[in-house]
Design a protein around this motif. Structure first.
Motif, PDB file in Angstrom:
ATOM      1  N   MET A   1      -3.350  10.407  24.766  1.00  0.00           N
ATOM      2  CA  MET A   1      -2.782  11.625  24.175  1.00  0.00           C
ATOM      3  C   MET A   1      -3.242  11.755  22.714  1.00  0.00           C
ATOM      4  SD  MET A   1      -0.580  14.121  24.909  1.00  0.00           S
ATOM      5  CE  MET A   1       0.218  13.414  26.351  1.00  0.00           C
ATOM      6  N   THR A   2      -3.756  12.906  22.326  1.00  0.00           N
ATOM      7  CA  THR A   2      -4.195  13.065  20.933  1.00  0.00           C
ATOM      8  C   THR A   2      -2.982  13.094  20.012  1.00  0.00           C
ATOM      9  OG1 THR A   2      -4.119  15.463  20.837  1.00  0.00           O
ATOM     10  CG2 THR A   2      -6.134  14.484  21.718  1.00  0.00           C
ATOM     11  N   GLU A   3      -3.190  12.527  18.839  1.00  0.00           N
ATOM     12  CA  GLU A   3      -2.171  12.466  17.788  1.00  0.00           C
ATOM     13  C   GLU A   3      -1.613  13.873  17.492  1.00  0.00           C
ATOM     14  OE1 GLU A   3      -0.132  10.161  14.897  1.00  0.00           O
ATOM     15  OE2 GLU A   3      -1.581   9.497  16.407  1.00  0.00           O
ATOM     16  N   GLU A   4      -2.524  14.836  17.336  1.00  0.00           N
ATOM     17  CA  GLU A   4      -2.123  16.194  16.964  1.00  0.00           C
ATOM     18  C   GLU A   4      -1.165  16.788  17.998  1.00  0.00           C
ATOM     19  OE1 GLU A   4      -5.034  19.247  17.468  1.00  0.00           O
ATOM     20  OE2 GLU A   4      -3.938  20.680  16.215  1.00  0.00           O
ATOM     21  N   LEU A   5      -1.529  16.634  19.264  1.00  0.00           N
ATOM     22  CA  LEU A   5      -0.743  17.227  20.338  1.00  0.00           C
ATOM     23  C   LEU A   5       0.649  16.609  20.395  1.00  0.00           C
ATOM     24  CD1 LEU A   5      -0.967  19.273  22.587  1.00  0.00           C
ATOM     25  CD2 LEU A   5      -1.753  17.466  24.095  1.00  0.00           C
ATOM     26  N   LEU A   6       0.694  15.283  20.291  1.00  0.00           N
ATOM     27  CA  LEU A   6       1.956  14.569  20.385  1.00  0.00           C
ATOM     28  C   LEU A   6       2.873  14.958  19.219  1.00  0.00           C
ATOM     29  CD1 LEU A   6       2.725  12.610  22.568  1.00  0.00           C
ATOM     30  CD2 LEU A   6       2.192  10.731  21.031  1.00  0.00           C
ATOM     31  N   GLN A   7       2.285  14.992  18.031  1.00  0.00           N
ATOM     32  CA  GLN A   7       3.078  15.288  16.835  1.00  0.00           C
ATOM     33  C   GLN A   7       3.583  16.738  16.871  1.00  0.00           C
ATOM     34  OE1 GLN A   7       0.843  15.189  13.242  1.00  0.00           O
ATOM     35  NE2 GLN A   7       2.690  15.464  11.980  1.00  0.00           N
ATOM     36  N   LYS A   8       2.672  17.670  17.154  1.00  0.00           N
ATOM     37  CA  LYS A   8       3.088  19.082  17.204  1.00  0.00           C
ATOM     38  C   LYS A   8       4.067  19.320  18.344  1.00  0.00           C
ATOM     39  CE  LYS A   8      -0.647  21.253  14.680  1.00  0.00           C
ATOM     40  NZ  LYS A   8      -1.979  21.875  14.717  1.00  0.00           N
ATOM     41  N   GLY A   9       3.852  18.620  19.448  1.00  0.00           N
ATOM     42  CA  GLY A   9       4.750  18.767  20.586  1.00  0.00           C
ATOM     43  C   GLY A   9       6.172  18.351  20.241  1.00  0.00           C
ATOM     44  N   HIS A  10       6.324  17.195  19.592  1.00  0.00           N
ATOM     45  CA  HIS A  10       7.670  16.727  19.246  1.00  0.00           C
ATOM     46  C   HIS A  10       8.343  17.644  18.229  1.00  0.00           C
ATOM     47  CE1 HIS A  10       8.143  13.237  21.693  1.00  0.00           C
ATOM     48  NE2 HIS A  10       6.925  12.823  21.394  1.00  0.00           N
ATOM     49  N   LEU A  11       7.567  18.097  17.239  1.00  0.00           N
ATOM     50  CA  LEU A  11       8.144  19.020  16.259  1.00  0.00           C
ATOM     51  C   LEU A  11       8.520  20.340  16.930  1.00  0.00           C
ATOM     52  CD1 LEU A  11       5.859  18.338  13.164  1.00  0.00           C
ATOM     53  CD2 LEU A  11       8.238  17.628  13.517  1.00  0.00           C
ATOM     54  N   ALA A  12       7.697  20.767  17.885  1.00  0.00           N
ATOM     55  CA  ALA A  12       7.972  22.016  18.602  1.00  0.00           C
ATOM     56  C   ALA A  12       9.289  21.905  19.367  1.00  0.00           C
ATOM     57  CB  ALA A  12       6.821  22.335  19.560  1.00  0.00           C
ATOM     58  N   LYS A  13       9.485  20.775  20.035  1.00  0.00           N
ATOM     59  CA  LYS A  13      10.714  20.586  20.805  1.00  0.00           C
ATOM     60  C   LYS A  13      11.932  20.621  19.884  1.00  0.00           C
ATOM     61  CE  LYS A  13      12.405  20.153  24.833  1.00  0.00           C
ATOM     62  NZ  LYS A  13      11.940  21.043  25.898  1.00  0.00           N
ATOM     63  N   GLU A  14      11.831  19.907  18.767  1.00  0.00           N
ATOM     64  CA  GLU A  14      12.923  19.923  17.788  1.00  0.00           C
ATOM     65  C   GLU A  14      13.197  21.331  17.282  1.00  0.00           C
ATOM     66  OE1 GLU A  14      12.139  15.873  15.484  1.00  0.00           O
ATOM     67  OE2 GLU A  14      13.380  17.290  14.341  1.00  0.00           O
ATOM     68  N   ALA A  15      12.121  22.023  16.935  1.00  0.00           N
ATOM     69  CA  ALA A  15      12.272  23.389  16.414  1.00  0.00           C
ATOM     70  C   ALA A  15      12.909  24.307  17.448  1.00  0.00           C
ATOM     71  CB  ALA A  15      10.912  23.935  15.981  1.00  0.00           C
ATOM     72  N   SER A  16      12.632  24.044  18.741  1.00  0.00           N
ATOM     73  CA  SER A  16      13.135  24.954  19.782  1.00  0.00           C
ATOM     74  C   SER A  16      14.661  24.965  19.832  1.00  0.00           C
ATOM     75  CB  SER A  16      12.547  24.591  21.144  1.00  0.00           C
ATOM     76  OG  SER A  16      13.127  23.408  21.664  1.00  0.00           O
ATOM     77  N   ARG A  17      15.299  23.802  19.499  1.00  0.00           N
ATOM     78  CA  ARG A  17      16.770  23.766  19.461  1.00  0.00           C
ATOM     79  C   ARG A  17      17.293  24.690  18.371  1.00  0.00           C
ATOM     80  NH1 ARG A  17      16.702  20.765  24.099  1.00  0.00           N
ATOM     81  NH2 ARG A  17      16.041  18.643  23.758  1.00  0.00           N
ATOM     82  N   LYS A  18      16.576  24.693  17.230  1.00  0.00           N
ATOM     83  CA  LYS A  18      17.026  25.500  16.091  1.00  0.00           C
ATOM     84  C   LYS A  18      16.719  26.978  16.304  1.00  0.00           C
ATOM     85  CE  LYS A  18      16.071  21.635  12.965  1.00  0.00           C
ATOM     86  NZ  LYS A  18      14.912  21.109  12.221  1.00  0.00           N
TER      87      LYS A  18
END
Lengths: 416, 416
Positions: A1-18
């Motif tokens: 898994m690329t670093e960029e995808l994993l990092q953006k993915g986790h931030l995206a999930k967090e942001a989705s709650r907000k």
């Protein structure tokens, strides 16, 4: 898994709650700021786009593709206008779609909520970056966009401008994302990002759609393959039939709701086929017909099995003479892709049979298949046209970018 | 591709066009005939079931599994009763969900239609064969069932009885199908039957669901993983909290809507934790707690990261003390599977925050998570509980087994 995808993915999930809890006014204000920022930063966008165009020219890209890639001040203005139009649409989030009580006193309701993180994989057109981000933002969804390498400089510039404007206007950071890595492997990883991506929508040609269908383990919505038919029944208004068939084929042959096969009732064919052949040939349409067609007009090219299956997206039309409306329906249900199908008839019974029995997202009586479109349907927007049957079918507007949540209010109920 | 799968698949697709147009009365009559036939052929079913039971015993199957597999005259009666209950439910097919006109005179409507061919892959319980067939038939969907090898004789007998009764009552042949080949490879082929299977629903344990998620290229609905939480807030009615936590954990620990983790507000924990520990230990529940829990009751087992993630389906409960409602919500959104979550509180602000911010199919205030169920929700039936966000979320009744079709009636409109 690329670093960029994993990092953006986790931030995206967090942001989705907000983002799910952000009110309509904040979202609308952010969209207006995005529209302003796109116009304000026209120069930045054009400079980035110039890099993409230069690279494309050096690769010998076809003029039609170059044109899809090219941005101009007018096109940037049109993108900004598109964003402003999304402001005017009603926010579907928070709508109570149903509310009921149970005999045990539980009060239930279902309320519209965002889907969460929506990934979109698309091809050359940079306007999709702005369109998709605006529709997802309005419906409270976080975007994880992955555009084609051809438009990468344009996409990065557009995304930076949108992020800056939206985050300054109170949208949670991480709500708008572009995957800058355009490697094919990264796209495949995105298709398998279960637990982060709640929905993946591919926008592009048949090859892209097939790659997504084959590889994705996250939920997807298949879009846009359109092997559409127009069936000219007997009896019908043949002038209307000529007008609709011509419109469905030539008004914009490259799109998914254009007609690819013409079916004609055998009783009307001797009159109608010569008439429509003349009109379509004037429009430079090549006809490919069944043996019966060729017995009426010998110089029509012969159609093969392939022709019944092909979405030409071009100035080509397959033509078949059928026994009756049931025969036409059987042909359509065998070869169509579940997009848009039309009958031209003056017989109400035939019309109703066609409406009931044809299996497609949109079924027309006496109108062109070209109307299958979020704007033409009055949805005010469109993120794609679904050709699958679950979640959304046909044009997808804001409402189709939502899920539901059941809220249950009790006073201590337990299950017996 | 196995011969059986290909042949049944094609017949299923053909049948789906016909079944979609069958009226409610015919479908209801067929369901009544199925219910009668199941009772009439009790001996045949029991003989087939005896073969399955014998094979299972020879393999040393656990008593609990044997019990799930076993059919009795009473259980056959219950299956027949289940089918009769489906008769009483409203038929969703044909419902016009929306109708509107466009400025150009086009008249649009969206109408509920069957999804088409629904495949269901399930495990040992033979009653699923009858349940699933009845719900799909009522909603106009063709079934392509693939049960486990343990119940194969029972499933074949049940399917033969249902087919004979249904087809004699006017249901198109090919509408009810069981894949007799129980090889794993055949199940994987079924997961990739694009163009035939419109929706695949797995019903079973986490391993089956994961296999479907990883392998399927047809649209699927993920069901049933439930890592559910009850959060006991401060202030709350602690008697109510004891009652709900106990119910959510022990009323039926093996099911997906049972609670797996208890979260307790730190201010109420010194009083509430000893109280609930006493009650749960009387019910033979093992507690696994965070360090703060263990500072209050030292002989609670220590919880590890794994415990927050685990759906025990057993007499085990993880316990964590949290700072406040926001902390509880953050824990839930991090570890839950999007199934059912409850808050016990007397503070309306906390309740609303929990309802808004928790991301799950069903969110409860002052009630047990055990109510997430098609029957308890009042849907009258249930084919599974969706834990994904597209198409259906939470309990799936007949309405969730439908798609829509847009009907467009014109007078010659073409697109400009």
């Amino acid at each position: 898994m690329t670093e960029e995808l994993l990092q953006k993915g986790h931030l995206a999930k967090e942001a989705s709650r907000k983002l799910a809890c952000i009110d309509t006014q904040t979202k609308n204000n952010a969209l207006l700021k995005i529209a302003e920022a796109l116009i304000l930063h026209t120069e930045k966008i054009l400079s980035a786009n110039a890099l993409d165009l230069q690279a494309a020219e050096e690769k010998g890209t076809r003029p039609a593709m170059l044109d899809r890639l090219k941005l101009t001040p007018e096109r940037i203005l049109a993108m900004a206008d598109g964003v402003k139009k999304v402001v005017a649409l009603p926010d579907p989030i928070g709508e109570i779609t149903k509310a009921w009580d149970r005999p045990n006193g539980l009060k239930l309701s279902s309320v519209r909520v965002p889907i969460g993180v929506i990934a979109i994989i698309y091809e050359a057109r940079p306007n999709v970056t702005v369109d998709a981000a605006a529709l997802c933002l309005k419906s409270g969804n976080v975007t994880l966009l992955r555009g084609g390498s051809e438009a990468i400089h344009s996409n990065i510039a557009l995304m930076e401008i949108m992020q800056e404007a939206a985050y300054a206007a109170g949208i949670p950071e991480g709500s708008l994302n572009l995957i800058a890595d355009t490697a094919r492997e990264t796209a495949v990883e995105l298709m398998k990002l279960n637990g982060i991506v709640d929905l993946l929508i591919p926008r592009g040609g048949a090859k892209l759609i097939q790659s997504v269908v084959q590889n994705a383990t996250v939920p997807i919505i298949e879009t846009a393959a359109g092997n559409c038919h127009v069936y000219v029944d007997s009896p019908c208004d043949t002038d209307m039939a000529v007008s609709i068939v011509t419109n469905a084929k030539v008004q914009r042959p490259s799109v998914c709701n254009a007609a690819e096969t013409l079916l004609i009732h055998k009783e009307i064919a001797p009159v109608f086929l010569p008439e429509i052949t003349k009109v379509l040939r004037e429009k430079k349409v090549e006809l490919r017909g069944c043996p019966l067609c060729r017995s009426i007009i010998p110089n029509i090219f012969p159609a093969t099995e392939d022709d019944w299956e092909t979405e030409y997206n071009d100035y080509i039309l397959a033509v078949k003479i059928v026994e009756n409306v049931s025969d036409a329906i059987a042909h359509i249900n065998r070869y169509n892709t579940g997009h848009s199908e039309a009958i031209i008839t003056t017989d109400d019974t035939h019309a109703e049979q066609f409406l009931n029995e044809v299996d497609a997202a949109a079924v027309y009586v006496n109108a062109s298949t070209r109307f299958t479109d979020g704007f033409e349907f009055g949805f005010g927007a469109e993120i794609g046209i679904s050709t699958q049957k679950i979640h959304a079918r046909g044009p997808m507007g804001l409402e189709q970018l939502t899920s539901v949540k059941y809220l249950v209010r009790g006073t201590g109920q337990v299950r017996g």
